[in-house]
Design a protein around this motif. Structure first.
Motif, PDB file in Angstrom:
ATOM      1  N   ALA A  71      15.835  22.915  36.860  1.00 16.20           N
ATOM      2  CA  ALA A  71      16.007  24.245  36.289  1.00 16.20           C
ATOM      3  C   ALA A  71      16.069  25.304  37.373  1.00 16.20           C
ATOM      4  N   SER A  72      16.896  26.311  37.125  1.00 20.16           N
ATOM      5  CA  SER A  72      16.962  27.477  38.002  1.00 20.16           C
ATOM      6  C   SER A  72      16.929  28.723  37.129  1.00 20.16           C
ATOM      7  N   VAL A  73      16.175  29.715  37.577  1.00 18.28           N
ATOM      8  CA  VAL A  73      16.003  30.945  36.807  1.00 18.28           C
ATOM      9  C   VAL A  73      16.672  32.101  37.535  1.00 18.28           C
ATOM     10  N   VAL A  74      17.564  32.787  36.853  1.00 21.72           N
ATOM     11  CA  VAL A  74      18.159  34.022  37.372  1.00 21.72           C
ATOM     12  C   VAL A  74      17.178  35.145  37.061  1.00 21.72           C
ATOM     13  N   VAL A 105      20.046  26.502  33.263  1.00 19.70           N
ATOM     14  CA  VAL A 105      19.867  27.787  33.926  1.00 19.70           C
ATOM     15  C   VAL A 105      19.419  28.785  32.872  1.00 19.70           C
ATOM     16  N   ARG A 106      18.356  29.523  33.188  1.00 19.63           N
ATOM     17  CA  ARG A 106      17.862  30.559  32.272  1.00 19.63           C
ATOM     18  C   ARG A 106      17.758  31.884  33.031  1.00 19.63           C
ATOM     19  N   GLN A 107      17.628  32.948  32.291  1.00 20.02           N
ATOM     20  CA  GLN A 107      17.425  34.270  32.863  1.00 20.02           C
ATOM     21  C   GLN A 107      16.071  34.783  32.412  1.00 20.02           C
ATOM     22  N   ASP A 117      15.957  27.010  43.570  1.00 26.53           N
ATOM     23  CA  ASP A 117      16.879  28.117  43.813  1.00 26.53           C
ATOM     24  C   ASP A 117      17.909  27.722  44.863  1.00 26.53           C
ATOM     25  N   VAL A 168      21.224  23.928  40.579  1.00 23.56           N
ATOM     26  CA  VAL A 168      20.901  22.879  39.608  1.00 23.56           C
ATOM     27  C   VAL A 168      21.740  21.637  39.867  1.00 23.56           C
ATOM     28  N   ALA A 201      22.730  29.885  40.857  1.00 31.39           N
ATOM     29  CA  ALA A 201      21.739  29.128  40.094  1.00 31.39           C
ATOM     30  C   ALA A 201      22.330  27.826  39.584  1.00 31.39           C
ATOM     31  N   HIS A 202      23.564  27.880  39.042  1.00 33.07           N
ATOM     32  CA  HIS A 202      24.221  26.661  38.570  1.00 33.07           C
ATOM     33  C   HIS A 202      24.473  25.696  39.728  1.00 33.07           C
ATOM     34  N   ARG A 223      24.223  33.975  38.908  1.00 34.17           N
ATOM     35  CA  ARG A 223      24.325  32.873  37.948  1.00 34.17           C
ATOM     36  C   ARG A 223      25.053  31.683  38.560  1.00 34.17           C
TER      37      ARG A 223
END
Length: 288
Positions: free
Chosen positions: A34-37, A83-85, A8, A65, A61-62, A58
């Motif tokens: 990976a980063s999760v929103v 990046v995923r949610q 994060d 990453v 998160a980017h 978002r």
């Protein structure tokens, strides 16, 4: 080896990347950053982040990453990013399954007076992810990583050894293999009830220690065959207490243990060895 590194952009995540840089074999390791929103009800300790706009979260998160990819790519790791949610732990587990990763890496920097209180994402990964997990609380203190491996001769322990051997660089890591012999005694003081630290006679001690010594010697031989410097430490007493004592004694940056897969009730009432080591060691690889 394929890794999923969750970030994060915070200090704990950066510490986790720093540990990978310090200890991991780079040429044969691919890292998905990976980063999760997060979606769903916000956690109190992340309330300020949850109040940010979707676009801001978002973008952060980017940025996280890209920061992770730059840090790992600069020393030779092959990386990709996404990046995923969603709900963080569940989404990370889904990504890990999709990518067929061998190990999920995450930072967890929350502390309490008796050790370290895992965040919800770290807790869920340790307890629920079907693959091996590395939880990092602190960055390494030196360029050479000291590893303590908890050996009990079980299949889970040997699986953890295989994961660690594939991940770590023999040129930058050394092992202390700790094998704890168990001798029950009528001790009443918590939290390590009933575990003697000495035997009533040399004969009993030799009998109790022999299997633990064989386990430790076997692991040292396997590590030597992979090019690692390793030494055996055979002790008597509660596995958690003796492992933590050795981690402190050698100044270890990483503990490696197998997971017995205890159910939720067992963990709530007794706690597995791996669960307790994760909460107290600077970083812990739980092998599955």
């Amino acid at each position: 080896m394929r890794l999923l590194y969750a970030t994060d952009g915070g200090t704990a995540a950066i510490d986790a990347a720093a540990l990978l840089v310090a200890m991991a074999e780079r040429q044969s390791t691919h890292v998905t950053v990976a980063s999760v929103v997060a979606t769903g009800p916000p956690e109190l300790r992340h309330l300020s982040a949850s109040l940010q706009s979707d676009e801001t979260r978002r973008r952060r998160a980017h940025d996280a990453v890209e920061q992770g990819r730059e840090m790992l790519g600069a020393v030779g790791f092959a990386t990709d990013g996404l990046v995923r949610q969603g709900r963080p732990a569940a989404t990370l587990t889904e990504i890990a399954a999709e990518r067929s990763v061998d190990l999920v890496v995450a930072g967890s920097g929350v502390r309490w007076i008796g050790g370290r209180l895992l965040g919800s994402v770290s807790t869920d990964l340790v307890h629920c992810a079907p693959m091996s997990v590395l939880i990092v609380h602190a960055a390494p203190r030196t360029d050479r990583t000291t590893v303590v491996f908890g050996s009990d001769g079980s299949a889970q322990s040997l699986s953890a050894l295989d994961v660690a051997s594939a991940l770590l660089d023999p040129q930058r890591c050394s092992f202390t293999v700790v094998s704890a012999a168990t001798l029950l005694a009528p001790a009443l003081g918590p939290p390590y009830i009933g575990h003697a630290t000495s035997a009533p006679s040399p004969e009993v001690e030799a009998e109790v220690m022999a299997p633990a010594r064989d386990n430790a010697d076997h692991v040292v031989q396997r590590l030597n065959a992979h090019g690692f410097e390793a030494q055996a430490r055979v002790v008597m007493g509660h596995p958690v207490k003796r492992l933590l004592s050795e981690i402190d004694h050698v100044g270890a940056d990483l503990a490696v243990v197998g997971s017995r897969g205890l159910d939720a009730l067992d963990r709530a009432t007794l706690g597995s060895v791996s669960d307790q080591i994760v909460r107290h060691a600077p970083a812990t690889l739980v092998g599955r």
